[in-house]
Design a protein around this motif. Structure first.
Motif, PDB file in Angstrom:
ATOM      1  N   ASP A   1       0.701  -1.157   0.221  1.00  0.00           N
ATOM      2  CA  ASP A   1       0.058   0.052   0.121  1.00  0.00           C
ATOM      3  C   ASP A   1       0.838   1.246  -0.047  1.00  0.00           C
ATOM      4  OD1 ASP A   1      -2.228  -1.492  -0.137  1.00  0.00           O
ATOM      5  OD2 ASP A   1      -2.649  -1.333   2.048  1.00  0.00           O
ATOM      6  N   ALA A   2       2.003   1.281   0.896  1.00  0.00           N
ATOM      7  CA  ALA A   2       2.721   2.365   0.827  1.00  0.00           C
ATOM      8  C   ALA A   2       3.593   2.356  -0.394  1.00  0.00           C
ATOM      9  CB  ALA A   2       3.875   2.225   1.888  1.00  0.00           C
ATOM     10  N   LYS A   3       3.986   1.436  -1.155  1.00  0.00           N
ATOM     11  CA  LYS A   3       4.551   1.484  -2.403  1.00  0.00           C
ATOM     12  C   LYS A   3       3.694   2.180  -3.568  1.00  0.00           C
ATOM     13  CE  LYS A   3       7.556  -2.320  -2.044  1.00  0.00           C
ATOM     14  NZ  LYS A   3       7.847  -3.906  -2.496  1.00  0.00           N
ATOM     15  N   LYS A   4       2.379   1.979  -3.491  1.00  0.00           N
ATOM     16  CA  LYS A   4       1.275   2.656  -4.372  1.00  0.00           C
ATOM     17  C   LYS A   4       1.321   3.909  -4.305  1.00  0.00           C
ATOM     18  CE  LYS A   4      -1.405  -1.701  -4.838  1.00  0.00           C
ATOM     19  NZ  LYS A   4      -2.701  -2.171  -4.232  1.00  0.00           N
ATOM     20  N   VAL A   5       1.320   4.508  -2.861  1.00  0.00           N
ATOM     21  CA  VAL A   5       1.262   5.983  -2.565  1.00  0.00           C
ATOM     22  C   VAL A   5       2.607   6.514  -2.957  1.00  0.00           C
ATOM     23  CG1 VAL A   5       0.887   7.727  -0.942  1.00  0.00           C
ATOM     24  CG2 VAL A   5      -0.658   5.654  -0.993  1.00  0.00           C
ATOM     25  N   ILE A   6       3.624   5.822  -2.909  1.00  0.00           N
ATOM     26  CA  ILE A   6       4.891   6.444  -3.256  1.00  0.00           C
ATOM     27  C   ILE A   6       4.879   6.856  -4.673  1.00  0.00           C
ATOM     28  CG2 ILE A   6       7.541   6.237  -3.203  1.00  0.00           C
ATOM     29  CD1 ILE A   6       7.012   4.675  -0.451  1.00  0.00           C
ATOM     30  N   GLN A   7       4.623   5.760  -5.348  1.00  0.00           N
ATOM     31  CA  GLN A   7       4.547   5.920  -6.880  1.00  0.00           C
ATOM     32  C   GLN A   7       3.605   6.799  -7.392  1.00  0.00           C
ATOM     33  OE1 GLN A   7       3.659   2.010  -7.933  1.00  0.00           O
ATOM     34  NE2 GLN A   7       5.730   1.106  -7.404  1.00  0.00           N
TER      35      GLN A   7
ATOM     36  N   LEU B   1       2.806   9.665  -5.663  1.00  0.00           N
ATOM     37  CA  LEU B   1       3.611  10.911  -5.211  1.00  0.00           C
ATOM     38  C   LEU B   1       4.650  11.251  -6.167  1.00  0.00           C
ATOM     39  CD1 LEU B   1       3.290  10.700  -1.386  1.00  0.00           C
ATOM     40  CD2 LEU B   1       1.886  12.060  -2.742  1.00  0.00           C
ATOM     41  N   ALA B   2       5.689  10.222  -6.440  1.00  0.00           N
ATOM     42  CA  ALA B   2       6.609  10.519  -7.304  1.00  0.00           C
ATOM     43  C   ALA B   2       6.279  10.933  -8.708  1.00  0.00           C
ATOM     44  CB  ALA B   2       7.498   9.048  -7.491  1.00  0.00           C
ATOM     45  N   THR B   3       5.092  10.159  -9.197  1.00  0.00           N
ATOM     46  CA  THR B   3       4.372  10.654 -10.685  1.00  0.00           C
ATOM     47  C   THR B   3       4.164  12.108 -10.395  1.00  0.00           C
ATOM     48  OG1 THR B   3       3.859   8.427 -10.968  1.00  0.00           O
ATOM     49  CG2 THR B   3       2.624  10.317 -12.479  1.00  0.00           C
ATOM     50  N   LYS B   4       3.659  12.639  -9.307  1.00  0.00           N
ATOM     51  CA  LYS B   4       3.062  14.138  -9.329  1.00  0.00           C
ATOM     52  C   LYS B   4       4.174  14.897  -9.017  1.00  0.00           C
ATOM     53  CE  LYS B   4      -0.511  16.909  -7.268  1.00  0.00           C
ATOM     54  NZ  LYS B   4      -1.599  16.873  -6.196  1.00  0.00           N
ATOM     55  N   HIS B   5       5.183  14.722  -8.119  1.00  0.00           N
ATOM     56  CA  HIS B   5       6.074  15.434  -7.535  1.00  0.00           C
ATOM     57  C   HIS B   5       7.722  15.413  -7.954  1.00  0.00           C
ATOM     58  CE1 HIS B   5       3.299  17.251  -4.691  1.00  0.00           C
ATOM     59  NE2 HIS B   5       2.664  16.172  -4.523  1.00  0.00           N
ATOM     60  N   GLY B   6       7.936  14.151  -8.628  1.00  0.00           N
ATOM     61  CA  GLY B   6       9.175  14.069  -8.919  1.00  0.00           C
ATOM     62  C   GLY B   6      10.035  13.247  -7.841  1.00  0.00           C
ATOM     63  N   ASP B   7      11.177  13.450  -7.739  1.00  0.00           N
ATOM     64  CA  ASP B   7      12.040  12.844  -6.890  1.00  0.00           C
ATOM     65  C   ASP B   7      11.543  13.123  -5.244  1.00  0.00           C
ATOM     66  OD1 ASP B   7      13.393  11.343  -8.528  1.00  0.00           O
ATOM     67  OD2 ASP B   7      15.256  12.582  -8.480  1.00  0.00           O
ATOM     68  N   LEU B   8      11.494  12.342  -4.519  1.00  0.00           N
ATOM     69  CA  LEU B   8      10.997  12.128  -3.174  1.00  0.00           C
ATOM     70  C   LEU B   8      11.997  12.124  -2.181  1.00  0.00           C
ATOM     71  CD1 LEU B   8       7.760  10.178  -3.569  1.00  0.00           C
ATOM     72  CD2 LEU B   8       7.955  12.723  -3.807  1.00  0.00           C
ATOM     73  N   MET B   9      11.961  12.392  -0.918  1.00  0.00           N
ATOM     74  CA  MET B   9      12.681  11.946   0.318  1.00  0.00           C
ATOM     75  C   MET B   9      11.408  11.779   1.472  1.00  0.00           C
ATOM     76  SD  MET B   9      14.570  15.590   1.674  1.00  0.00           S
ATOM     77  CE  MET B   9      15.188  14.544   3.073  1.00  0.00           C
ATOM     78  N   PHE B  10      12.156  11.056   2.439  1.00  0.00           N
ATOM     79  CA  PHE B  10      11.498  10.866   3.710  1.00  0.00           C
ATOM     80  C   PHE B  10      12.321  11.195   4.700  1.00  0.00           C
ATOM     81  CE2 PHE B  10       9.534   7.849   0.915  1.00  0.00           C
ATOM     82  CZ  PHE B  10       7.978   7.790   1.267  1.00  0.00           C
ATOM     83  N   TYR B  11      11.673  11.764   5.767  1.00  0.00           N
ATOM     84  CA  TYR B  11      12.164  12.018   7.083  1.00  0.00           C
ATOM     85  C   TYR B  11      11.355  11.740   8.257  1.00  0.00           C
ATOM     86  CZ  TYR B  11      15.236  14.774  10.461  1.00  0.00           C
ATOM     87  OH  TYR B  11      16.068  15.188  11.454  1.00  0.00           O
ATOM     88  N   GLN B  12      11.940  11.319   9.458  1.00  0.00           N
ATOM     89  CA  GLN B  12      11.243  10.989  10.457  1.00  0.00           C
ATOM     90  C   GLN B  12      12.121  11.627  11.641  1.00  0.00           C
ATOM     91  OE1 GLN B  12       9.962   6.921  10.993  1.00  0.00           O
ATOM     92  NE2 GLN B  12       9.217   7.119  13.149  1.00  0.00           N
TER      93      GLN B  12
ATOM     94  N   GLU C   1       1.446  13.245   1.227  1.00  0.00           N
ATOM     95  CA  GLU C   1       0.425  12.273   0.974  1.00  0.00           C
ATOM     96  C   GLU C   1      -0.728  13.179   1.612  1.00  0.00           C
ATOM     97  OE1 GLU C   1       1.967  11.339   5.056  1.00  0.00           O
ATOM     98  OE2 GLU C   1       2.737  11.614   3.524  1.00  0.00           O
ATOM     99  N   THR C   2      -0.841  13.857   2.677  1.00  0.00           N
ATOM    100  CA  THR C   2      -2.065  14.505   3.206  1.00  0.00           C
ATOM    101  C   THR C   2      -3.060  14.931   2.134  1.00  0.00           C
ATOM    102  OG1 THR C   2      -0.666  15.387   5.022  1.00  0.00           O
ATOM    103  CG2 THR C   2      -2.690  16.229   4.716  1.00  0.00           C
ATOM    104  N   PRO C   3      -3.022  15.443   1.224  1.00  0.00           N
ATOM    105  CA  PRO C   3      -3.916  15.877   0.298  1.00  0.00           C
ATOM    106  C   PRO C   3      -4.721  14.551  -0.254  1.00  0.00           C
ATOM    107  CG  PRO C   3      -2.243  17.240  -0.186  1.00  0.00           C
ATOM    108  CD  PRO C   3      -1.510  16.157   0.579  1.00  0.00           C
TER     109      PRO C   3
END
Length: 124
Positions: A10-16, A18-29, A95-97
């Motif tokens: 499920d997370a992979k699908k959302v990441i894909q 987001l990447a389609t919409k925004h380009g390269d991503l990063m995560f920070y916790q 992912e909030t929107p």
């Protein structure tokens, strides 16, 4: 080598998405404050890790960084990045929107796993 980070389907699908919409991503916790310890997804470069923060792995080829203090506490734990329906605290993450929020599930590494962990990358 034992990975420190895995990702649910499920997370992979959302990441894909987001990447389609925004380009390269990063995560920070982060270790606390506004967003608590919820993982945040940004456009790559949208957040700058602090000195000595830890990059524990890749989430679909995108760096997943952990606050240096939080990593000291969780360094013996495996992270699984997941996504849930609903809004997390704050709303800075991409992912909030979508009405989603990333979440991490933790488990302790076994003694055998601890002997063969992938190294972490530290920010300078």
């Amino acid at each position: 080598m034992i990975k420190r980070l895995d990702i649910t389907e499920d997370a992979k699908k959302v990441i894909q998405e987001l990447a389609t919409k925004h380009g390269d991503l990063m995560f920070y916790q982060a270790g606390g404050c506004c967003e608590g310890t919820q993982p945040q997804c940004f456009e790559k470069g949208g957040y700058f890790p602090r000195m000595n923060d830890a990059m524990i792995g890749l989430a679909e080829s995108y760096e997943f960084w952990i606050d240096r203090d939080l990593f000291e506490y969780w360094q013996y734990s495996h992270f699984t990045l997941d996504v849930l329906d609903g809004f997390g605290p704050g709303g800075f993450s991409l992912e909030t929107p979508l009405g989603k929020t990333f979440k991490v599930h933790y488990r302790l590494f076994s003694d055998d796993e601890l002997k063969n962990l992938e190294p972490v990358k530290r920010s300078e």
